[in-house]
Design an enzyme around this catalytic site. Structure first.
Site, PDB file in Angstrom:
ATOM      1  N   TYR A  40     -37.872  74.589  31.840  1.00 41.32           N
ATOM      2  CA  TYR A  40     -38.489  74.691  30.510  1.00 41.32           C
ATOM      3  C   TYR A  40     -38.494  76.153  30.049  1.00 41.32           C
ATOM      4  O   TYR A  40     -38.040  76.477  28.940  1.00 41.32           O
ATOM      5  CB  TYR A  40     -39.915  74.136  30.561  1.00 41.32           C
ATOM      6  N   ALA A  41     -39.021  77.048  30.918  1.00 40.35           N
ATOM      7  CA  ALA A  41     -39.117  78.464  30.543  1.00 40.35           C
ATOM      8  C   ALA A  41     -37.731  79.039  30.248  1.00 40.35           C
ATOM      9  O   ALA A  41     -37.563  79.801  29.289  1.00 40.35           O
ATOM     10  CB  ALA A  41     -39.806  79.243  31.662  1.00 40.35           C
ATOM     11  N   ALA A  42     -36.748  78.653  31.040  1.00 40.79           N
ATOM     12  CA  ALA A  42     -35.395  79.188  30.842  1.00 40.79           C
ATOM     13  C   ALA A  42     -34.800  78.693  29.525  1.00 40.79           C
ATOM     14  O   ALA A  42     -34.137  79.454  28.801  1.00 40.79           O
ATOM     15  CB  ALA A  42     -34.494  78.775  32.010  1.00 40.79           C
ATOM     16  N   ASP A  71     -32.006  62.392  16.803  1.00 43.81           N
ATOM     17  CA  ASP A  71     -32.146  62.993  18.133  1.00 43.81           C
ATOM     18  C   ASP A  71     -31.348  64.297  18.101  1.00 43.81           C
ATOM     19  O   ASP A  71     -30.110  64.268  18.035  1.00 43.81           O
ATOM     20  CB  ASP A  71     -31.596  62.025  19.186  1.00 43.81           C
ATOM     21  N   VAL A  72     -32.041  65.425  18.144  1.00 45.68           N
ATOM     22  CA  VAL A  72     -31.348  66.707  17.965  1.00 45.68           C
ATOM     23  C   VAL A  72     -30.429  67.070  19.130  1.00 45.68           C
ATOM     24  O   VAL A  72     -29.607  67.985  19.011  1.00 45.68           O
ATOM     25  CB  VAL A  72     -32.331  67.875  17.691  1.00 45.68           C
ATOM     26  N   GLY A 130     -38.747  67.703  14.984  1.00 45.77           N
ATOM     27  CA  GLY A 130     -39.980  67.422  15.716  1.00 45.77           C
ATOM     28  C   GLY A 130     -41.201  67.615  14.819  1.00 45.77           C
ATOM     29  O   GLY A 130     -42.265  68.001  15.281  1.00 45.77           O
ATOM     30  N   GLY A 131     -41.020  67.302  13.535  1.00 44.32           N
ATOM     31  CA  GLY A 131     -42.114  67.511  12.571  1.00 44.32           C
ATOM     32  C   GLY A 131     -43.004  66.298  12.393  1.00 44.32           C
ATOM     33  O   GLY A 131     -43.878  66.290  11.534  1.00 44.32           O
ATOM     34  N   SER A 142     -41.816  79.516  23.440  1.00 40.86           N
ATOM     35  CA  SER A 142     -43.052  79.317  24.209  1.00 40.86           C
ATOM     36  C   SER A 142     -43.485  80.607  24.888  1.00 40.86           C
ATOM     37  O   SER A 142     -42.645  81.428  25.286  1.00 40.86           O
ATOM     38  CB  SER A 142     -42.837  78.256  25.280  1.00 40.86           C
TER      39      SER A 142
HETATM   40  P1  NAP Z   1     -45.236  67.075  20.804  1.00 42.87           P
HETATM   41  O1  NAP Z   1     -46.479  66.694  20.072  1.00 42.87           O
HETATM   42  O2  NAP Z   1     -44.814  66.299  21.988  1.00 42.87           O
HETATM   43  O3  NAP Z   1     -44.075  67.158  19.739  1.00 42.87           O
HETATM   44  C1  NAP Z   1     -42.717  67.214  20.100  1.00 42.87           C
HETATM   45  C2  NAP Z   1     -41.921  66.847  18.870  1.00 42.87           C
HETATM   46  O4  NAP Z   1     -40.531  66.951  19.178  1.00 42.87           O
HETATM   47  C3  NAP Z   1     -42.179  65.424  18.406  1.00 42.87           C
HETATM   48  O5  NAP Z   1     -42.208  65.423  16.996  1.00 42.87           O
HETATM   49  C4  NAP Z   1     -40.972  64.665  18.924  1.00 42.87           C
HETATM   50  O6  NAP Z   1     -40.702  63.555  18.066  1.00 42.87           O
HETATM   51  C5  NAP Z   1     -39.890  65.725  18.825  1.00 42.87           C
HETATM   52  N1  NAP Z   1     -38.756  65.534  19.720  1.00 42.87           N
HETATM   53  C6  NAP Z   1     -38.730  65.545  21.077  1.00 42.87           C
HETATM   54  N2  NAP Z   1     -37.482  65.351  21.517  1.00 42.87           N
HETATM   55  C7  NAP Z   1     -36.689  65.227  20.416  1.00 42.87           C
HETATM   56  C8  NAP Z   1     -35.312  65.022  20.212  1.00 42.87           C
HETATM   57  N3  NAP Z   1     -34.455  64.893  21.233  1.00 42.87           N
HETATM   58  N4  NAP Z   1     -34.844  64.942  18.936  1.00 42.87           N
HETATM   59  C9  NAP Z   1     -35.690  65.064  17.885  1.00 42.87           C
HETATM   60  N5  NAP Z   1     -37.012  65.264  18.023  1.00 42.87           N
HETATM   61  C10 NAP Z   1     -37.507  65.340  19.273  1.00 42.87           C
HETATM   62  O7  NAP Z   1     -45.348  68.568  21.343  1.00 42.87           O
HETATM   63  P2  NAP Z   1     -45.646  69.961  20.635  1.00 42.87           P
HETATM   64  O8  NAP Z   1     -46.557  70.668  21.531  1.00 42.87           O
HETATM   65  O9  NAP Z   1     -45.976  69.817  19.208  1.00 42.87           O
HETATM   66  O10 NAP Z   1     -44.196  70.636  20.783  1.00 42.87           O
HETATM   67  C11 NAP Z   1     -43.513  71.240  19.701  1.00 42.87           C
HETATM   68  C12 NAP Z   1     -42.754  72.447  20.224  1.00 42.87           C
HETATM   69  O11 NAP Z   1     -43.688  73.419  20.671  1.00 42.87           O
HETATM   70  C13 NAP Z   1     -41.856  72.148  21.421  1.00 42.87           C
HETATM   71  O12 NAP Z   1     -40.625  72.822  21.274  1.00 42.87           O
HETATM   72  C14 NAP Z   1     -42.635  72.706  22.595  1.00 42.87           C
HETATM   73  O13 NAP Z   1     -41.811  73.066  23.657  1.00 42.87           O
HETATM   74  C15 NAP Z   1     -43.322  73.888  21.942  1.00 42.87           C
HETATM   75  N6  NAP Z   1     -44.507  74.395  22.638  1.00 42.87           N
HETATM   76  C16 NAP Z   1     -45.606  73.592  22.845  1.00 42.87           C
HETATM   77  C17 NAP Z   1     -46.717  74.117  23.494  1.00 42.87           C
HETATM   78  C18 NAP Z   1     -47.960  73.313  23.743  1.00 42.87           C
HETATM   79  O14 NAP Z   1     -48.882  73.814  24.457  1.00 42.87           O
HETATM   80  N7  NAP Z   1     -48.110  72.116  23.219  1.00 42.87           N
HETATM   81  C19 NAP Z   1     -46.708  75.450  23.927  1.00 42.87           C
HETATM   82  C20 NAP Z   1     -45.578  76.230  23.700  1.00 42.87           C
HETATM   83  C21 NAP Z   1     -44.489  75.688  23.041  1.00 42.87           C
HETATM   84  P3  NAP Z   1     -40.141  62.140  18.619  1.00 42.87           P
HETATM   85  O15 NAP Z   1     -41.053  61.733  19.720  1.00 42.87           O
HETATM   86  O16 NAP Z   1     -40.161  61.232  17.444  1.00 42.87           O
HETATM   87  O17 NAP Z   1     -38.756  62.431  19.053  1.00 42.87           O
END
Ligand code: NAP
Length: 260
Positions: free
Chosen positions: A165-167, A66-67, A16-17, A152
């Site tokens: 999600y939380a779980a 897709d992880v 997800g980078g 999170s």
């Molecule tokens: P984001 O911008 O939506 O990024 C999510 C990333 O995960 C994207 O690069 C996406 O790439 C990738 N992804 C999603 N499903 C995937 C899959 N099945 N296989 C491979 N890649 C996948 O959201 P973000 O906020 O940066 O989220 C990153 C992490 O931080 C997540 O784990 C999220 O739960 C956590 N988080 C976010 C927040 C917040 O407020 N934003 C808060 C707490 C925790 P593709 O679309 O190309 O697959």
């Protein structure tokens, strides 16, 4: 003088980078000399992320992966090793949000399973083959590894309408603590990062909800959502020798929200 944060002999995978928090981490790691392998599903987002890092002089590979699919994660691990020869760190960051739209009593089994297939199975799929590689290296005397998962702050609260999600993230916290204890002997650390509210695609809906923003932002001592680049420092620190004794932690980065 070499910097404590010089990562020029290191290789990191960031799932997800290609956007959001993961891209903030990947860009900072690359700026400190780390070669980065970005895994994401969307080829266009991968290409844009790759260009942003190459333009800044970084070493980068992107892979469509897709992880939630074990075979794709195994292939991506091998493709990273083929390109860079080693993997020193894995940031299992890919995740999906819950949306907060449905009450628990309306949660479908499909919704529940999909959440865990990405947020928990995806962490397992990425970390396991990479941990195997790290243990193999350690058996030849090269003891260094960094396992990191993006969890999170939702794991600290009663997260209404987002219990799945939380779980999934609470399970990730436990996985990382278990991995830390099991792998310390190989020079491998394992930590979870618990972000608070972050300005990414995942929170676009929330950020356009005026009522939510009027309630949430004043509860953040730093008075703003985090930006993806706010996670660069923790990524560099965790990849570096500076964090050698830092393991089994759940590192909260939330602008102070959870203690206010
Ligand atoms: P984001 O911008 O939506 O990024 C999510 C990333 O995960 C994207 O690069 C996406 O790439 C990738 N992804 C999603 N499903 C995937 C899959 N099945 N296989 C491979 N890649 C996948 O959201 P973000 O906020 O940066 O989220 C990153 C992490 O931080 C997540 O784990 C999220 O739960 C956590 N988080 C976010 C927040 C917040 O407020 N934003 C808060 C707490 C925790 P593709 O679309 O190309 O697959």
């Amino acid at each position: 003088m070499t910097s404590m944060f010089d990562l020029s002999n290191r290789v990191a995978v960031i799932t997800g980078g290609n956007g959001g928090i993961g891209l903030g981490m990947a860009q900072a790691l690359a700026r400190h000399g780390c070669a980065v392998s970005i895994w994401g599903r969307n080829a266009d987002k991968n290409a844009a992320a790759e260009a942003s890092i190459k333009d800044a002089g970084g070493r980068v590979q992107t892979l469509v992966c897709d992880v939630s699919d074990r075979i794709q994660a195994d292939r991506a691990t091998q493709a990273t090793l083929d390109q860079f020869g080693r993997i020193d760190g894995c940031f299992a960051n890919a995740g999906i949000g819950g949306g907060g739209r449905h009450a628990f009593i309306d949660r479908t089994p499909e919704d529940w399973r999909r959440m865990f297939s990405v947020n928990l199975d995806g962490v397992f799929h990425a970390l396991q083959p990479i941990a195997r590689h790290m243990i193999e290296r350690a058996s030849h005397g090269d003891k260094f590894g960094r396992l990191v998962a993006t969890s999170s702050m939702a794991t600290l609260f009663g997260t209404a309408r987002n219990e799945h999600y939380a779980a999934s993230k609470a399970a990730v916290n436990s996985v990382m603590q278990a991995l830390a204890v099991e792998h310390a002997r190989f020079g491998i650390t394992a930590n979870a990062i618990l972000p608070g509210w972050v300005d990414t695609e995942m929170t676009e809906g929330l950020q356009s909800n005026d009522k939510f923003m009027a309630n949430a932002v004043p509860r953040i001592p730093l008075r703003r959502f985090a930006r993806p680049e706010d996670f660069g420092g923790i990524a560099v620190y965790l990849m570096s020798g500076a964090s050698a004794y830092h393991t089994a932690d759940c590192i909260v980065i939330d602008g102070g929200y959870s203690v206010f």
